[in-house]
Design a protein around this motif. Structure first.
Motif, PDB file in Angstrom:
ATOM      1  N   PRO A  11     -20.911  24.759 -14.256  1.00 36.86           N
ATOM      2  CA  PRO A  11     -22.026  24.091 -14.935  1.00 36.86           C
ATOM      3  C   PRO A  11     -21.907  24.124 -16.452  1.00 36.86           C
ATOM      4  O   PRO A  11     -22.269  23.147 -17.129  1.00 36.86           O
ATOM      5  CB  PRO A  11     -23.246  24.886 -14.461  1.00 36.86           C
ATOM      6  CG  PRO A  11     -22.821  25.576 -13.223  1.00 36.86           C
ATOM      7  CD  PRO A  11     -21.371  25.875 -13.417  1.00 36.86           C
ATOM      8  N   SER A  71     -30.054  24.501 -15.005  1.00 35.39           N
ATOM      9  CA  SER A  71     -29.760  23.118 -15.381  1.00 35.39           C
ATOM     10  C   SER A  71     -30.486  22.736 -16.663  1.00 35.39           C
ATOM     11  O   SER A  71     -29.902  22.115 -17.566  1.00 35.39           O
ATOM     12  CB  SER A  71     -30.163  22.168 -14.251  1.00 35.39           C
ATOM     13  OG  SER A  71     -29.475  22.463 -13.063  1.00 35.39           O
ATOM     14  N   ASP A  92     -25.240  22.140 -10.415  1.00 35.89           N
ATOM     15  CA  ASP A  92     -25.521  23.564 -10.194  1.00 35.89           C
ATOM     16  C   ASP A  92     -25.270  23.983  -8.752  1.00 35.89           C
ATOM     17  O   ASP A  92     -24.562  24.965  -8.483  1.00 35.89           O
ATOM     18  CB  ASP A  92     -26.965  23.850 -10.593  1.00 35.89           C
ATOM     19  CG  ASP A  92     -27.187  25.326 -10.894  1.00 35.89           C
ATOM     20  OD1 ASP A  92     -26.205  26.022 -11.175  1.00 35.89           O
ATOM     21  OD2 ASP A  92     -28.335  25.774 -10.843  1.00 35.89           O
TER      22      ASP A  92
END
Length: 393
Positions: free
Chosen positions: A109, A317, A371
């Protein structure tokens, strides 16, 4: 930041996601303040605005304390990783698989966020002339895809952070703090004096020559692990006092009137370096808030409410992608409203509200696209390497 969460956390840990979600919102508010109202962070930039001046000189500034929020993240990571490490299965298998997974769980991520930053910074962005010097300085000279890739996968974890995504300064501490937590779990699994051993490790980091922001991060991980091992169950009154103390300390800023004496009387030197009261008090704030909420059933129930849990689910996120997102959305909305004839304050407040709503709506898509796959990939990799079943964590 949701970097330690499970894909489907057990109900008794929903409060952990809830607290993480609130902490992430504090980071978001901190950066929006830096964009539109930098005087909330720096007294030299208040510019005689009475409302900003009042907030800065009151404990209310904990609401946008991104630094306290980061130490909440670190303490929560120490707690939840200890829980995952000890919650069943063979301990040595947990040690090998969780250590193997951790870098990929974080790096995929983080690297994706840097690639998104590269796309944003490589193209024209809304004008920032009316906004703070902080957001105006958010640029990268000659951005490139390969450099963004390296910045997210390597520099953020083994260097000095990422020029593409400044929030990644926490990734090195998150990774090494995770390894420290796994090591502590192995050390303490049969130790009778767990609290004393953790205290000795905390002292070791405290007197080290590591940068203050970094060493307090590792100590926060250790405190999170201690909270899990201790099994504390505090009364509501005690927990509320600890939380209020944490909220008060989270509002500290140099130059803020309620903290002048606290800052003055806690000056000390380690290895010839003067203590940074701002970092120290925000670290204590993060630990106290986390301790209070994780050890009281009433507070656990409050933070286990659905809105908080959703915010926690998408927090990693939001944390990774909000800064480049705001560079486009927040500044774009501000410019559109300001150019339509509205005041600076009307434009800034509207842009702030709409930016928060939009990033949390979009974050669910990022969670599903980036994610969640990173958790699955890291677990599949560990299973392939060790030929054993693994949990997503």
């Amino acid at each position: 930041m949701n970097s330690a969460q499970s894909n489907t956390p057990p109900r008794k840990l929903l409060h952990v996601d809830g607290l993480r979600g609130v902490a992430c919102l504090m980071v978001v508010l901190s950066h929006l303040a830096l964009i539109f109202y930098p005087g909330l962070h720096d007294p030299t930039l208040i510019n005689n605005n009475s409302i900003i001046n009042f907030i800065f000189n009151s404990p209310l500034s904990f609401i946008y304390s991104g630094t306290a929020a980061v130490y909440i993240f670190f303490t929560l990571s120490g707690y939840i990783l200890t829980h995952a490490f000890l919650s069943g299965g063979d301990i040595l298998n947990n040690a090998t698989t969780m250590t193997t997974k951790r870098y990929f769980r974080l790096a995929i991520p983080a690297t994706a966020s840097c690639i998104f930053c590269w796309l944003v910074l490589s193209n024209a962005t809304p004008g920032r002339e009316l906004l703070s010097a902080w957001i105006q300085s958010y640029t990268v000279a000659s951005p490139s895809f390969l450099n963004a890739l390296y910045s997210g996968a390597v520099s953020a974890f083994f260097g000095d952070g990422s020029a593409y995504n400044p929030v990644l300064w926490t990734m090195k501490i998150e990774l090494l703090g995770s390894f420290l937590t796994y090591f502590i779990c192995l050390v303490l699994i049969r130790a009778p004096n767990k609290g004393l051993i953790i205290l000795l490790f905390c002292i070791m980091f405290f007197v080290s020559s590591l940068p203050q922001k970094e060493k307090y991060g590792y100590i926060a991980f250790l405190f999170g692990s201690f909270i899990h091992f201790s099994g504390l169950n505090l009364r509501k009154g005690v927990a509320l006092i600890l939380m209020l103390a944490g909220l008060y300390l989270g509002g500290v800023h140099y130059g803020s009137r309620p903290y002048i004496y606290a800052i003055y009387y806690t000056r000390f030197y380690i290895n010839g370096e003067e203590s940074n009261a701002y970092i120290l008090y925000n670290f204590i704030s993060g630990v106290l808030i986390t301790l209070a909420i994780l050890t009281n059933n009433s507070l656990k129930m409050f933070f286990a409410k659905k809105p908080f849990v959703y915010m926690g689910k998408v927090s990693f996120s939001v944390y990774l992608f909000h800064l480049p997102f705001f560079l486009i959305i927040a500044t774009g909305i501000f410019n559109a409203i300001y150019n339509a004839g509205y005041s600076y304050h009307e434009s800034a407040i509207t842009a702030t509200i709409l930016s928060i709503v939009t990033i949390y709506a979009v974050a669910n898509l990022i969670f599903k696209a980036v994610d969640n796959p990173s958790m699955r990939f890291s677990s599949i990799l560990a299973k392939f390497l060790f030929k054993t079943p693994t949990r997503i964590s």
